[in-house]
Design an enzyme around this catalytic site. Structure first.
Site, PDB file in Angstrom:
ATOM      1  N   TYR A 111    -103.295  57.226 -10.918  1.00 30.34           N
ATOM      2  CA  TYR A 111    -102.377  56.464 -11.760  1.00 30.34           C
ATOM      3  C   TYR A 111    -102.327  55.018 -11.284  1.00 30.34           C
ATOM      4  O   TYR A 111    -102.292  54.086 -12.083  1.00 30.34           O
ATOM      5  CB  TYR A 111    -100.982  57.093 -11.714  1.00 30.34           C
ATOM      6  CG  TYR A 111    -100.928  58.447 -12.385  1.00 30.34           C
ATOM      7  CD1 TYR A 111    -100.744  58.559 -13.754  1.00 30.34           C
ATOM      8  CD2 TYR A 111    -101.062  59.616 -11.643  1.00 30.34           C
ATOM      9  CE1 TYR A 111    -100.703  59.794 -14.367  1.00 30.34           C
ATOM     10  CE2 TYR A 111    -101.026  60.863 -12.248  1.00 30.34           C
ATOM     11  CZ  TYR A 111    -100.845  60.940 -13.615  1.00 30.34           C
ATOM     12  OH  TYR A 111    -100.817  62.165 -14.226  1.00 30.34           O
ATOM     13  N   ASN A 134    -100.280  60.911 -24.399  1.00 29.82           N
ATOM     14  CA  ASN A 134    -101.606  60.827 -25.000  1.00 29.82           C
ATOM     15  C   ASN A 134    -101.714  61.872 -26.114  1.00 29.82           C
ATOM     16  O   ASN A 134    -101.634  63.064 -25.838  1.00 29.82           O
ATOM     17  CB  ASN A 134    -102.671  61.071 -23.925  1.00 29.82           C
ATOM     18  CG  ASN A 134    -104.073  61.148 -24.475  1.00 29.82           C
ATOM     19  OD1 ASN A 134    -104.348  60.807 -25.613  1.00 29.82           O
ATOM     20  ND2 ASN A 134    -104.977  61.627 -23.640  1.00 29.82           N
ATOM     21  N   CYS A 142    -107.164  62.146 -20.361  1.00 27.97           N
ATOM     22  CA  CYS A 142    -106.040  62.018 -19.432  1.00 27.97           C
ATOM     23  C   CYS A 142    -106.115  63.038 -18.301  1.00 27.97           C
ATOM     24  O   CYS A 142    -105.507  62.846 -17.249  1.00 27.97           O
ATOM     25  CB  CYS A 142    -104.710  62.113 -20.170  1.00 27.97           C
ATOM     26  SG  CYS A 142    -104.514  63.594 -21.166  1.00 27.97           S
ATOM     27  N   HIS A 143    -106.904  64.090 -18.485  1.00 26.10           N
ATOM     28  CA  HIS A 143    -107.075  65.087 -17.415  1.00 26.10           C
ATOM     29  C   HIS A 143    -107.804  64.500 -16.210  1.00 26.10           C
ATOM     30  O   HIS A 143    -107.744  65.058 -15.126  1.00 26.10           O
ATOM     31  CB  HIS A 143    -107.815  66.322 -17.939  1.00 26.10           C
ATOM     32  CG  HIS A 143    -109.196  66.052 -18.444  1.00 26.10           C
ATOM     33  ND1 HIS A 143    -109.435  65.566 -19.718  1.00 26.10           N
ATOM     34  CD2 HIS A 143    -110.406  66.177 -17.848  1.00 26.10           C
ATOM     35  CE1 HIS A 143    -110.730  65.415 -19.885  1.00 26.10           C
ATOM     36  NE2 HIS A 143    -111.354  65.773 -18.761  1.00 26.10           N
ATOM     37  N   GLU A 169    -116.390  69.478 -15.764  1.00 26.96           N
ATOM     38  CA  GLU A 169    -117.056  68.182 -15.689  1.00 26.96           C
ATOM     39  C   GLU A 169    -117.753  67.946 -14.351  1.00 26.96           C
ATOM     40  O   GLU A 169    -118.289  66.871 -14.104  1.00 26.96           O
ATOM     41  CB  GLU A 169    -116.041  67.072 -15.948  1.00 26.96           C
ATOM     42  CG  GLU A 169    -115.532  67.074 -17.369  1.00 26.96           C
ATOM     43  CD  GLU A 169    -114.620  65.907 -17.693  1.00 26.96           C
ATOM     44  OE1 GLU A 169    -114.440  65.006 -16.845  1.00 26.96           O
ATOM     45  OE2 GLU A 169    -114.101  65.878 -18.815  1.00 26.96           O
TER      46      GLU A 169
END
Length: 178
Positions: A111, A134, A142-143, A169
């Protein structure tokens, strides 16, 4: 607030559960975790806030590109999305969401790093608020935002889904080290 005349909705299955996708005539405006039926009242309230009638029509054709790209993402064939979006939020939120969109597949940012990137280094808590609002998680990733100490913090779909997305990912080692 701009009045939106049409609202299209469809759902798909995914490795993290059912997803409901909503689009206006301008583009995808919401992605929700759950089936249309399970989020019906929540979705109706959000649409009313956006100036939509709260009524929608199920339309696979309108949302086929979004569903195809999400399916490609989950199958490992896609790392970034190329969809028209219709995001409603404050200018600050839109700046945050734009910055989230540049976090590459398999990468994470804190953040604090997001706050610094948008030129608001003291706005870490506000970044968290914008991240929480979001409207199109996964598409605007946002993850991929974690705490400054590396901790897994907050995710509208639940931390289990956030972890699954990061593992998908290739950030698994990074996540497991947190």
């Amino acid at each position: 607030m701009n009045q939106r005349s049409a609202c299209f909705v469809d759902e798909m299955t995914s490795p993290i559960g059912p997803l409901t996708i909503v689009a206006s005539e301008q583009g995808v405006c919401h992605l929700h975790f759950g089936t249309i039926e399970s989020i019906h009242s929540t979705l109706r309230a959000k649409l009313l806030k956006l100036g939509m009638s709260g009524e929608w029509q199920q339309c696979s054709e309108t949302l086929s590109s979004a569903i195809e790209q999400l399916s490609e993402y989950f199958s490992g064939k896609r790392q970034a999305f190329d969809l028209p979006l219709d995001l409603c939020g404050t200018q600050f939120q839109k700046r945050v969401w734009k910055e989230l969109s540049v976090i590459e597949f398999g990468q994470t940012r804190s953040y604090k790093e997001i706050a610094e990137a948008i030129g608001a280094p003291k706005a870490v808590r506000a970044i968290g608020g914008a991240n929480n609002r979001n409207p199109v998680p996964i598409i605007v990733p946002c993850h991929r935002v974690i705490g400054s100490n590396g901790s897994m913090v907050g995710y509208g779909g639940g931390l289990d889904k956030k972890e699954m997305l990061l593992i998908h990912e290739g950030s698994r080692e990074e996540v497991l080290a947190l």
